[in-house]
Design a protein around this motif. Structure first.
Motif, PDB file in Angstrom:
ATOM      1  N   GLY A  80     -33.470  -8.878  21.658  1.00 60.24           N
ATOM      2  CA  GLY A  80     -33.913  -7.510  21.392  1.00 60.24           C
ATOM      3  C   GLY A  80     -33.266  -6.791  20.236  1.00 60.24           C
ATOM      4  N   GLY A  81     -32.474  -7.478  19.428  1.00 62.82           N
ATOM      5  CA  GLY A  81     -31.851  -6.815  18.285  1.00 62.82           C
ATOM      6  C   GLY A  81     -30.801  -7.690  17.639  1.00 62.82           C
ATOM      7  N   LEU A  82     -30.078  -7.120  16.700  1.00 65.43           N
ATOM      8  CA  LEU A  82     -28.940  -7.799  16.067  1.00 65.43           C
ATOM      9  C   LEU A  82     -27.963  -6.738  15.588  1.00 65.43           C
ATOM     10  N   HIS A  83     -26.766  -6.772  16.135  1.00 64.21           N
ATOM     11  CA  HIS A  83     -25.750  -5.768  15.810  1.00 64.21           C
ATOM     12  C   HIS A  83     -24.547  -6.341  15.075  1.00 64.21           C
ATOM     13  N   VAL A  84     -24.296  -7.645  15.275  1.00 65.24           N
ATOM     14  CA  VAL A  84     -23.126  -8.291  14.668  1.00 65.24           C
ATOM     15  C   VAL A  84     -23.555  -9.637  14.084  1.00 65.24           C
ATOM     16  N   MET A  85     -23.242  -9.843  12.809  1.00 69.17           N
ATOM     17  CA  MET A  85     -23.500 -11.131  12.163  1.00 69.17           C
ATOM     18  C   MET A  85     -22.171 -11.699  11.708  1.00 69.17           C
ATOM     19  N   CYS A  86     -21.804 -12.855  12.244  1.00 73.82           N
ATOM     20  CA  CYS A  86     -20.545 -13.495  11.866  1.00 73.82           C
ATOM     21  C   CYS A  86     -20.850 -14.772  11.093  1.00 73.82           C
ATOM     22  N   ASN A  87     -20.679 -14.715   9.792  1.00 75.28           N
ATOM     23  CA  ASN A  87     -20.934 -15.857   8.915  1.00 75.28           C
ATOM     24  C   ASN A  87     -19.675 -16.722   8.856  1.00 75.28           C
ATOM     25  N   ASN A  88     -19.584 -17.624   9.817  1.00 77.15           N
ATOM     26  CA  ASN A  88     -18.378 -18.437   9.979  1.00 77.15           C
ATOM     27  C   ASN A  88     -18.527 -19.857   9.451  1.00 77.15           C
ATOM     28  N   ALA A  89     -19.749 -20.387   9.388  1.00 75.38           N
ATOM     29  CA  ALA A  89     -19.955 -21.791   9.027  1.00 75.38           C
ATOM     30  C   ALA A  89     -19.302 -22.117   7.686  1.00 75.38           C
ATOM     31  N   GLY A  90     -18.598 -23.235   7.640  1.00 79.49           N
ATOM     32  CA  GLY A  90     -17.938 -23.629   6.402  1.00 79.49           C
ATOM     33  C   GLY A  90     -17.553 -25.098   6.420  1.00 79.49           C
ATOM     34  N   ILE A  91     -17.464 -25.692   5.231  1.00 79.67           N
ATOM     35  CA  ILE A  91     -17.008 -27.076   5.088  1.00 79.67           C
ATOM     36  C   ILE A  91     -15.943 -27.117   4.004  1.00 79.67           C
ATOM     37  N   SER A  92     -15.104 -28.145   4.064  1.00 81.54           N
ATOM     38  CA  SER A  92     -13.959 -28.190   3.155  1.00 81.54           C
ATOM     39  C   SER A  92     -14.243 -28.941   1.862  1.00 81.54           C
ATOM     40  N   GLY A  93     -15.114 -29.924   1.902  1.00 87.86           N
ATOM     41  CA  GLY A  93     -15.266 -30.806   0.755  1.00 87.86           C
ATOM     42  C   GLY A  93     -14.258 -31.943   0.833  1.00 87.86           C
ATOM     43  N   SER A  94     -14.461 -32.959   0.022  1.00 91.29           N
ATOM     44  CA  SER A  94     -13.602 -34.142   0.056  1.00 91.29           C
ATOM     45  C   SER A  94     -12.298 -33.924  -0.693  1.00 91.29           C
ATOM     46  N   MET A  95     -11.229 -34.509  -0.169  1.00 91.31           N
ATOM     47  CA  MET A  95      -9.938 -34.441  -0.826  1.00 91.31           C
ATOM     48  C   MET A  95      -9.836 -35.558  -1.868  1.00 91.31           C
ATOM     49  N   HIS A  96      -9.340 -35.234  -3.062  1.00 94.71           N
ATOM     50  CA  HIS A  96      -9.151 -36.208  -4.131  1.00 94.71           C
ATOM     51  C   HIS A  96      -7.682 -36.272  -4.508  1.00 94.71           C
ATOM     52  N   LYS A  97      -7.321 -37.300  -5.231  1.00 94.62           N
ATOM     53  CA  LYS A  97      -5.934 -37.482  -5.658  1.00 94.62           C
ATOM     54  C   LYS A  97      -5.446 -36.252  -6.412  1.00 94.62           C
ATOM     55  N   ASP A  98      -6.247 -35.734  -7.310  1.00 93.00           N
ATOM     56  CA  ASP A  98      -5.968 -34.497  -8.023  1.00 93.00           C
ATOM     57  C   ASP A  98      -7.273 -34.043  -8.663  1.00 93.00           C
ATOM     58  N   PHE A  99      -7.260 -32.874  -9.309  1.00 96.89           N
ATOM     59  CA  PHE A  99      -8.495 -32.321  -9.859  1.00 96.89           C
ATOM     60  C   PHE A  99      -9.076 -33.205 -10.962  1.00 96.89           C
ATOM     61  N   LEU A 100      -8.228 -33.913 -11.688  1.00 99.41           N
ATOM     62  CA  LEU A 100      -8.726 -34.786 -12.757  1.00 99.41           C
ATOM     63  C   LEU A 100      -9.569 -35.924 -12.197  1.00 99.41           C
ATOM     64  N   HIS A 101      -9.373 -36.250 -10.918  1.00 97.01           N
ATOM     65  CA  HIS A 101     -10.147 -37.310 -10.280  1.00 97.01           C
ATOM     66  C   HIS A 101     -11.302 -36.767  -9.421  1.00 97.01           C
ATOM     67  N   ASP A 102     -11.460 -35.452  -9.403  1.00 95.48           N
ATOM     68  CA  ASP A 102     -12.538 -34.839  -8.618  1.00 95.48           C
ATOM     69  C   ASP A 102     -13.859 -35.026  -9.357  1.00 95.48           C
ATOM     70  N   ASP A 103     -14.811 -35.727  -8.739  1.00 94.79           N
ATOM     71  CA  ASP A 103     -16.110 -35.959  -9.383  1.00 94.79           C
ATOM     72  C   ASP A 103     -17.081 -34.800  -9.176  1.00 94.79           C
ATOM     73  N   LEU A 104     -16.660 -33.786  -8.416  1.00 95.46           N
ATOM     74  CA  LEU A 104     -17.477 -32.588  -8.149  1.00 95.46           C
ATOM     75  C   LEU A 104     -18.805 -32.931  -7.469  1.00 95.46           C
ATOM     76  N   ALA A 105     -18.843 -34.100  -6.847  1.00 98.06           N
ATOM     77  CA  ALA A 105     -20.090 -34.542  -6.223  1.00 98.06           C
ATOM     78  C   ALA A 105     -20.505 -33.656  -5.052  1.00 98.06           C
ATOM     79  N   ASP A 106     -19.527 -33.031  -4.404  1.00 92.43           N
ATOM     80  CA  ASP A 106     -19.864 -32.203  -3.247  1.00 92.43           C
ATOM     81  C   ASP A 106     -19.887 -30.706  -3.577  1.00 92.43           C
ATOM     82  N   PHE A 107     -19.821 -30.370  -4.857  1.00 91.00           N
ATOM     83  CA  PHE A 107     -19.765 -28.953  -5.255  1.00 91.00           C
ATOM     84  C   PHE A 107     -20.938 -28.155  -4.695  1.00 91.00           C
ATOM     85  N   HIS A 108     -22.143 -28.636  -4.905  1.00 89.62           N
ATOM     86  CA  HIS A 108     -23.323 -27.868  -4.495  1.00 89.62           C
ATOM     87  C   HIS A 108     -23.403 -27.738  -2.977  1.00 89.62           C
TER      88      HIS A 108
END
Length: 273
Positions: A80-108
């Motif tokens: 019958g309505g909506l009073h509270v919206m909690c946008n909690n969903a989230g993902i971390s992405g893959s861990m890489h050795k360092d940023f120079l090795h990050d292929d950014l494949a999971d960016f989008h």
């Protein structure tokens, strides 16, 4: 429990487990009707069944704005309505050795879930709330969105963007009586950290997770381990009437991590005499 949310309808994305699950359970305990939105059908259905008539489950990919629109419509239709919206969903992405090795494949994918999902959830909830007396929107960021650091750069960027978006939306939606706030958890044991090590061998993933937990503990001034329930407590406050004058804020639930490094315990001087 005080039933601070009695008579209210809430949506919690990523609500099947972890911090989202704790928020769902606390909202229901405080008297709210809750729509649990998640991709984890098994856990989401189980939680909804346990909460009975106070909850229902919807299988939702929050990176799809059209699906978010249907989610909001489902909450209104069912309760019958909506009073509270909690946008909690989230993902971390893959861990890489360092940023120079990050292929950014999971960016989008990371930005799609963490940022686009939050923006779409805020927009569609606000469209309903703006015509029905206002409401409360709570977006989940992270201390990683406040405090710079190495690793999972796409995740950090997405969570920083959530904070800036939250403040901007708070300004724009205040005219409709809609409060928009942000919670930034830190050092809370959830499955999110383990997911960052999903591409590692089981042995390496276990060692990585243990090392990260130890590092987080060392960086936390307060000698208390955080729990998902601590975040849920903050969400109840931001959702209820007690926070009627609070909007555009970022509440860190982190044991003091973003405040600064902990001090070394002082050694007690021997008693003379």
């Amino acid at each position: 429990m005080t039933e601070d949310l009695a008579g209210l309808v809430a949506v919690v994305t990523g609500g099947a487990s972890g911090i989202g699950g704790a928020i769902v359970e606390r909202f229901a305990a405080e008297g709210a009707k809750v729509v649990i939105a998640d991709l984890d059908k098994e856990r989401g259905t189980e939680l909804a069944a346990r909460l009975g008539s106070s909850a229902l489950f919807e299988e939702v990919d929050v990176s799809d704005p059209d699906r978010i629109e249907r989610l909001v419509a489902r909450a209104v239709e069912a309760f019958g309505g909506l009073h509270v919206m909690c946008n909690n969903a989230g993902i971390s992405g893959s861990m890489h050795k360092d940023f120079l090795h990050d292929d950014l494949a999971d960016f989008h994918r990371v930005l799609g879930v963490n940022l686009l999902g939050t923006m779409a959830g805020t927009r569609h909830a606000a469209r309903h709330m703006s015509e029905h007396g206002g409401g409360s929107i709570i977006n989940l960021s992270s201390v990683g969105g406040i405090q710079a650091g190495g690793g999972v750069q796409s995740y950090r960027a997405s969570k920083a963007a959530v904070i800036h978006f939250t403040k901007s939306a708070a300004i724009e939606l205040a005219q409709f009586g809609i409060r928009v706030n942000c919670i930034a958890p830190g050092n809370i044991p959830t499955p999110l950290l383990s997911s960052a090590a999903a591409t590692m061998s089981p042995e390496l993933a276990e060692r990585f997770t243990r090392t990260m937990r130890e590092s987080m503990e060392a960086d936390r001034p307060l000698r208390v381990e955080g729990k998902p329930e601590d975040v849920a407590e903050a969400a109840v406050y931001l959702a209820c009437e007690r926070a009627r004058y609070v909007t555009g804020t970022v509440l860190a639930i982190d044991g003091g991590t973003v405040a600064g490094k902990p001090l070394r315990p002082r050694r007690k001087k021997p008693v003379e005499g």
